[in-house]
Write an enzyme that holds these catalytic residues in place. Structure first.
Site, short mmCIF file in Angstrom:
data_model
loop_
_atom_site.label_atom_id
_atom_site.label_comp_id
_atom_site.label_asym_id
_atom_site.label_seq_id
_atom_site.Cartn_x
_atom_site.Cartn_y
_atom_site.Cartn_z
N GLU A 1 26.65 6.59 35.48
CA GLU A 1 27.00 6.01 34.19
C GLU A 1 25.92 6.31 33.16
O GLU A 1 24.72 6.23 33.45
CB GLU A 1 27.09 4.48 34.37
CG GLU A 1 27.49 3.71 33.14
CD GLU A 1 27.41 2.20 33.39
OE1 GLU A 1 26.45 1.74 34.05
OE2 GLU A 1 28.31 1.49 32.91
N HIS B 1 23.23 5.82 30.51
CA HIS B 1 22.26 4.74 30.29
C HIS B 1 21.43 5.05 29.05
O HIS B 1 20.18 5.08 29.11
CB HIS B 1 21.37 4.56 31.52
CG HIS B 1 21.97 3.66 32.58
ND1 HIS B 1 23.03 4.04 33.35
CD2 HIS B 1 21.67 2.39 32.95
CE1 HIS B 1 23.35 3.05 34.18
NE2 HIS B 1 22.55 2.03 33.96
N ASP C 1 21.88 3.13 38.23
CA ASP C 1 22.54 2.08 39.01
C ASP C 1 22.57 2.41 40.51
O ASP C 1 22.87 1.54 41.33
CB ASP C 1 23.98 1.85 38.51
CG ASP C 1 24.00 1.18 37.14
OD1 ASP C 1 22.92 0.83 36.63
OD2 ASP C 1 25.10 1.03 36.58
N HIS D 1 25.64 -2.17 39.83
CA HIS D 1 26.51 -1.96 38.65
C HIS D 1 27.43 -3.17 38.51
O HIS D 1 28.26 -3.42 39.38
CB HIS D 1 27.28 -0.65 38.90
CG HIS D 1 28.29 -0.25 37.88
ND1 HIS D 1 27.95 0.11 36.59
CD2 HIS D 1 29.63 -0.11 37.98
CE1 HIS D 1 29.06 0.47 35.94
NE2 HIS D 1 30.08 0.33 36.76
N GLU E 1 30.03 -3.97 37.00
CA GLU E 1 31.49 -3.85 37.09
C GLU E 1 32.00 -3.75 38.54
O GLU E 1 33.19 -3.85 38.79
CB GLU E 1 31.97 -2.63 36.30
CG GLU E 1 31.86 -2.78 34.79
CD GLU E 1 30.50 -2.41 34.22
OE1 GLU E 1 29.50 -2.41 34.97
OE2 GLU E 1 30.43 -2.11 33.01
N HIS F 1 22.20 -3.67 29.74
CA HIS F 1 22.53 -2.30 30.14
C HIS F 1 21.60 -1.29 29.44
O HIS F 1 21.58 -1.22 28.22
CB HIS F 1 23.98 -1.97 29.79
CG HIS F 1 24.33 -0.54 30.02
ND1 HIS F 1 24.46 0.01 31.27
CD2 HIS F 1 24.51 0.48 29.15
CE1 HIS F 1 24.74 1.30 31.16
NE2 HIS F 1 24.78 1.60 29.89
N GLU G 1 16.07 -2.19 33.23
CA GLU G 1 16.31 -0.89 33.86
C GLU G 1 15.29 0.15 33.39
O GLU G 1 14.83 0.98 34.18
CB GLU G 1 17.74 -0.40 33.59
CG GLU G 1 18.76 -1.18 34.39
CD GLU G 1 20.20 -0.72 34.15
OE1 GLU G 1 20.89 -0.49 35.15
OE2 GLU G 1 20.60 -0.59 32.98
#
Ligand code: ZN
Ligand code: MN
Length: 266
Positions: free
Chosen positions: A32, A34, A43, A118, A120, A175, A180
Site C-alpha cells: 500500500e 505510504h 504494513d 493493516h 483494513e 497512516h 510508521e
C-alpha cells in the site's frame, strides 16, 4: 537457528514442531502507498520485524507473510485508487488466511499468531480464522489456539505521550504518520526519504465514506497519500515503539499460550 520458517529445511522444521509445539507468527500485511516518503512495504515489514524479534525471545517461528491485504480505504489508508497499492478481494484474503492456518495445522502447529499490519484486514482475519477453526473442528482438530495482534494496540499511554507530545491524531489518521515513519527510520532507514516528510495538517474527512474511491470524490484527501504530518518522526521514537511492542507482545503471547520462563529481557 533462524526463526524464519522459510529458511529451514523441512526436516528441521518438522522436528521443532514435534519437539517444541512452537508458536508460529504469520504477518497479514498490505502492499500500500505510504506517502512520498515511505516504501509501500511498511504494513508487511514492520509487523514481521516485531514478530522475528519476539520469536527469537520465546523460541517461536515466523512463517512467510501474506503480503497483500484488503483494499485500502480512504479514511484509514488513503484509498485503493492510489497507484502502487495492490489489494485482494475480501473473499480471496479470507480464503488465503484460512488456507495458511489449515496448512500449518496439518503440519502439527497448534499455536498461531496473526500479526496484522493493516487496519483494513481486521475483520478479514477474524473471518479467515473462524472458517479455519470450523473446518479444523470438523477434521477433529480442536486443541488449536489463534491470536490476532494489531501491534500498534500495544502502545502504552507513556509512549503515546512521548511520541505525540502535541496530541495523538487517531490510529486511522496515523497512516504513513509519525508511528510508521519512526519505526521505518529505526528499522530500515535506507528506505525512508527523510527530505520528503509530509508537513500538512491531518486530513479533515467527513464522517462517512463515498464510492467509488477517486480523487474527485475525496477533495479532503491529501494529494500525497499521507493522512497526517510526520515531521516529528525520528529513529529514537521508532526504537522506543519497537522495543515496547516487542516487550508487550512477547508477554501477551507467553501468557496466552502458557509458555514457561521465556519472555524475559528488555
Ligand atoms: Zn501502514
Ligand atoms: Mn495500511
Amino acid at each position: 537457528m533462524t526463526v524464519r520458517m522459510t529458511e529451514l529445511s523441512w526436516t528441521d522444521y518438522d522436528r521443532k514442531v514435534r519437539d517444541e509445539n512452537p508458536v508460529v507468527f504469520v504477518t497479514v500485511g498490505s502492499h500500500e502507498q505510504h506517502g512520498p516518503h515511505l516504501p509501500m512495504c511498511c504494513d508487511e515489514v514492520i509487523p514481521t520485524a516485531i514478530a522475528e524479534k519476539v520469536a527469537e525471545r520465546i523460541g517461536a517461528l515466523v512463517a512467510p507473510s501474506i503480503v497483500f491485504g484488503y483494499k485500502s480505504q480512504v479514511r484509514s489508508g488513503g484509498g485503493n485508487h492510489i497507484p502502487g497499492t495492490i489489494s485482494l478481494d475480501a473473499a480471496n484474503l479470507i480464503g488465503t488466511i484460512k488456507d495458511v492456518i489449515c496448512e500449518l495445522a496439518r503440519h502439527g502447529i497448534r499455536r498461531v499468531v496473526l500479526m496484522d499490519g493493516h487496519y483494513e484486514n481486521t475483520m478479514m482475519i477474524a473471518e479467515g480464522v473462524d472458517l479455519a477453526l470450523r473446518d479444523l473442528r470438523r477434521d477433529g482438530i480442536t486443541e488449536i489456539k489463534i491470536m490476532r495482534i494489531g501491534y500498534y494496540e500495544f502502545t502504552s499511554p507513556d509512549a503515546e505521550k512521548a511520541v505525540w507530545p502535541d496530541g495523538f491524531p487517531t490510529w486511522a489518521l496515523e497512516h504513513a504518520g509519525v508511528m510508521e515513519t519512526s519505526l521505518m527510520m529505526h528499522l530500515y532507514p535506507e528506505l525512508v526519504h527523510a527530505d520528503r516528510l509530509p508537513s500538512h495538517p491531518p486530513a479533515d474527512f467527513p464522517p462517512y465514506d463515498v464510492f467509488p474511491m477517486t480523487w474527485e470524490n475525496w477533495p479532503s484527501l491529501p494529494k500525497d497519500g499521507a493522512l497526517v504530518a510526520s515531521t516529528t518522526a525520528s529513529a529514537a521514537k521508532g526504537k522506543l515503539l519497537f522495543d515496547e511492542y516487542v516487550q508487550g507482545i512477547a508477554k501477551a503471547v507467553t501468557a496466552e499460550f502458557g509458555l514457561k520462563g521465556t519472555a524475559q529481557g528488555g
